[in-house]
Write an enzyme that holds these catalytic residues in place. Sequence first.
Site, PDB file in Angstrom:
ATOM      1  N   GLY A  16       0.830  -1.210   0.000  1.00 60.71           N
ATOM      2  CA  GLY A  16       0.000   0.000   0.000  1.00 60.71           C
ATOM      3  C   GLY A  16       0.855   1.247   0.000  1.00 60.71           C
ATOM      4  O   GLY A  16       2.080   1.201   0.134  1.00 60.71           O
ATOM      5  N   GLU A  17       0.176   2.389  -0.152  1.00 64.30           N
ATOM      6  CA  GLU A  17       0.889   3.667  -0.182  1.00 64.30           C
ATOM      7  C   GLU A  17      -0.004   4.739   0.413  1.00 64.30           C
ATOM      8  O   GLU A  17      -1.210   4.780   0.145  1.00 64.30           O
ATOM      9  CB  GLU A  17       1.259   4.035  -1.625  1.00 64.30           C
ATOM     10  CG  GLU A  17       2.067   5.314  -1.736  1.00 64.30           C
ATOM     11  CD  GLU A  17       2.565   5.559  -3.150  1.00 64.30           C
ATOM     12  OE1 GLU A  17       3.203   6.594  -3.385  1.00 64.30           O
ATOM     13  OE2 GLU A  17       2.302   4.683  -4.019  1.00 64.30           O
ATOM     14  N   GLY A  18       0.601   5.592   1.251  1.00 68.70           N
ATOM     15  CA  GLY A  18      -0.133   6.692   1.868  1.00 68.70           C
ATOM     16  C   GLY A  18       0.711   7.940   1.837  1.00 68.70           C
ATOM     17  O   GLY A  18       1.812   7.969   1.284  1.00 68.70           O
ATOM     18  N   GLY A  19       0.179   8.992   2.466  1.00 68.81           N
ATOM     19  CA  GLY A  19       0.883  10.260   2.464  1.00 68.81           C
ATOM     20  C   GLY A  19       2.215  10.205   3.177  1.00 68.81           C
ATOM     21  O   GLY A  19       3.083  11.039   2.936  1.00 68.81           O
ATOM     22  N   MET A  20       2.375   9.243   4.065  1.00 69.69           N
ATOM     23  CA  MET A  20       3.611   9.186   4.841  1.00 69.69           C
ATOM     24  C   MET A  20       4.537   8.046   4.437  1.00 69.69           C
ATOM     25  O   MET A  20       5.544   7.816   5.078  1.00 69.69           O
ATOM     26  CB  MET A  20       3.277   9.073   6.331  1.00 69.69           C
ATOM     27  CG  MET A  20       3.028  10.411   7.002  1.00 69.69           C
ATOM     28  SD  MET A  20       4.445  11.501   6.871  1.00 69.69           S
ATOM     29  CE  MET A  20       5.629  10.573   7.819  1.00 69.69           C
ATOM     30  N   VAL A  23       4.443   0.981   1.699  1.00 68.60           N
ATOM     31  CA  VAL A  23       4.627  -0.222   2.514  1.00 68.60           C
ATOM     32  C   VAL A  23       4.813  -1.426   1.597  1.00 68.60           C
ATOM     33  O   VAL A  23       4.041  -1.643   0.662  1.00 68.60           O
ATOM     34  CB  VAL A  23       3.428  -0.448   3.455  1.00 68.60           C
ATOM     35  CG1 VAL A  23       3.677  -1.665   4.348  1.00 68.60           C
ATOM     36  CG2 VAL A  23       3.175   0.781   4.314  1.00 68.60           C
ATOM     37  N   LYS A  38       8.260  -0.070   5.617  1.00 66.45           N
ATOM     38  CA  LYS A  38       7.663   1.202   5.216  1.00 66.45           C
ATOM     39  C   LYS A  38       8.789   2.180   4.935  1.00 66.45           C
ATOM     40  O   LYS A  38       9.625   2.447   5.795  1.00 66.45           O
ATOM     41  CB  LYS A  38       6.759   1.743   6.323  1.00 66.45           C
ATOM     42  CG  LYS A  38       6.078   3.057   5.935  1.00 66.45           C
ATOM     43  CD  LYS A  38       5.077   3.475   6.996  1.00 66.45           C
ATOM     44  CE  LYS A  38       4.347   4.724   6.538  1.00 66.45           C
ATOM     45  NZ  LYS A  38       3.333   5.149   7.509  1.00 66.45           N
ATOM     46  N   ASP A 131      -4.336   9.534  14.208  1.00 67.32           N
ATOM     47  CA  ASP A 131      -4.840   9.138  12.894  1.00 67.32           C
ATOM     48  C   ASP A 131      -5.533   7.778  12.979  1.00 67.32           C
ATOM     49  O   ASP A 131      -5.373   6.924  12.117  1.00 67.32           O
ATOM     50  CB  ASP A 131      -3.695   9.090  11.888  1.00 67.32           C
ATOM     51  CG  ASP A 131      -4.202   9.032  10.435  1.00 67.32           C
ATOM     52  OD1 ASP A 131      -5.344   9.467  10.191  1.00 67.32           O
ATOM     53  OD2 ASP A 131      -3.467   8.532   9.571  1.00 67.32           O
TER      54      ASP A 131
END
Length: 781
Positions: A16-20, A23, A38, A131
């Site tokens: 997955g991928e997020g703003g921070m 992974v 990560k 969060d």
Amino acid sequence: MIGHTISHYKILAKLGEGGMGIVYKAEDTKLERLVAIKSLPHHIAANDDERQRFKVEAKAAAALNHPNIATIYAIEEVDGQMFIVMEFIEGQELRKIVTSEQLSVNSVIDLAIQIAEGLKAAHTKGIIHRDIKSGNLMVTESGQVKIMDFGLAKISGGMQLTKTGGTLGTVAYMSPEQTRGRGVDHRTDIWALGVVLYEMITGQLPFKGEYEAAVMYSIWNEEPESILSLRPEATTELEHVVSTALAKNRDERYQRVDEMLAELRALRTDGNALKKRRIITPLVRRRFSKKTRVMMYRGLAALLGLFVVFGIYFVYQNSGAIESIAVMPFQHVKGDPDMELLSDGMAESITNKLSRLRSLKRVIARSSVLHYKNQVIDPIVVGNQLGVEAILTGSFRQRGAALFVTVELIDTKDNRHIWGNQYDSELKDILSVQDEIANSIIRHLQLKLTAAENERLRRQHTQDVEAYELYLKGRYYWDTRSAEGMLKGLESFQQAIDRDSSYALAYVGLADCYIRLGGYFFSAPQDAYPKAKAILSQALARDSTLAEVYASLGSIKSLFDRDWLGAEKDFQRAIALNPNYAPAYQWRALNLVSIASPEVALAEARRGLPLDPFSQPVNLVVGHLYYLARNYDQALEQTSKVLERNPRNAVAHDLLAQVYVQKSLFQEAIAEMRASIAISSSTERMGLLGFALARAGRKDEAEKILHELIEISKHKFISLTRTALIYMALGEHDQAFEWLNKAYDEERSDAVIALRHDPSWDPLRSDPRFIALLRKLGLKK
């Protein structure tokens, strides 16, 4: 990246991928296990602020070790690329589960409990997630929840990295204060958990909108649709949990996640448990006067005390393992002085009830648990520090006419929840409910109590809530140890007695103020002690089973009457009535100096120390007895501990100075006395400074102080032994004996009793006049 190896981690797949960060699933080739990695995307890694935020995430997450938090294995950096190696979790995001199926209400509660337990562990370490959302919660195939991504964690006292006015995280889960870019605390996580709970129950979010601003408006101004209308099988009790967590004013939310956890556990244990309460909605709340609120508070305090006794005995009867406990200061919404007074009084009342149960071998005194006031505590750490097997935590809040009190009993060996409950009350029912529950507990509990213990549990010291409030105020003033505080204490205790002339504890408080006035020379002992003794006789006539009465009587017999054998009997009686009453050991130890050796007295003081380990007076008594036993290094160590906790303890500086004199460290002794006088000037301390100066050979300075003391003694009561002490240090022994004999005639204090063992008097010890004086006092050589 797929197929590449970074350090000894082989990248297998992108998760997955997020703003921070991104992974990846990877293989740890050294330990032969699957991990999740990560890493920061390159465009973020080049930004110093974002890089720093990533380090904070790593630091926060690595500090946590809990079954419901994803474990961090390592923090690595290779060729300028930073990444975190963490536990690989086989499972699904909670978000995907909620969108694909409808969870049963019981499953929702189980999952919510696990999330709350993970947050409790983080909050105990001072870490706020900030969060929490269903996308950051993984659920394994066995149903275990793992909290992921502490990328927005805020470490208490650490760096503030949030941009001013900026927002982080997913807006739909944000608390009102977070969306406004204001400072947040652990209650923002409680709000987010409320959103997740609502989402699990209904399958939708409580606050919605087509764009970010619309969602924010909803969070600020709108109430979510009732879960009962969307999920009819949900209960009003579960709705109460959700609505409390989602209170827009954070002072009206659960103030700690423990409170929410206790209610969720109660629902899981007994689906009808919370139905037995009367839920008070905003539509039926009304305002009450301050006096009326106080009545409600005090009644609930007594009610809670009975519940706690039930909880502790339930544990003891079923496991036999809990024999020691500390009642932590109760948490509450700040701002109301009455609530502050109630929080301390509630914990003290419960402690007093528990301390009288002989099945509990150790109940920590209030003065030591106040050390933890307004702190986030780790039960295991507190258990080790206080030497107890269990702690009781409590919190309460007022909402309109309702008062909600939550208590939880925790095993300090493994942080295990033993028992907990929440109690709600309405004013019009509180007294009848209190009587009903008290009678029910007494009727249904099959406890191995003596008849005397049963009687004590039933007895209320007063039925007058205003008298109880005045008593608490009196104890507050008494704790200040100042002359002004004692006078205010006298006034408050007398007012309590005026309202309820049968209130024995108020008489004890009144007498204790006079004892302290005489003992600290705020008043002449020959005036203060007889008044205290007469008042205690009235307390004894009203209740002959109070350990407090006998301990205070014993202190008067020891200090004023010089009836040391009579005092010993009173102290023994106090300890027999309440083996957990720490002051009785303290006063008995000081009395034993007159009839036994310092070593015997020290052993008694050390018996009481575990009951009140953070008490400054108790620790100073131990230090003083080490001094009398001429164990100066131990005396220094013990006294230094007190000064570490409170550098402004003048008595500790006094004792340190006396020890330094015996070690011939005169400059250090003089410095300590000057520090003491700067904190709290008195003729007593001027006398000790004069003694230290004389022993240091600074005769002129010592004589100046001596003449000042003599002048003062002509029109004001002072400790005459200090004048004698300076004369002795100056080598004027005849004058020293003249003032010692005046002290025998006029002064009643522990300074006179200490003549028997105090090494300060060694230059006179072989003089026949000194031996004769000890004989007159009834002290052995």
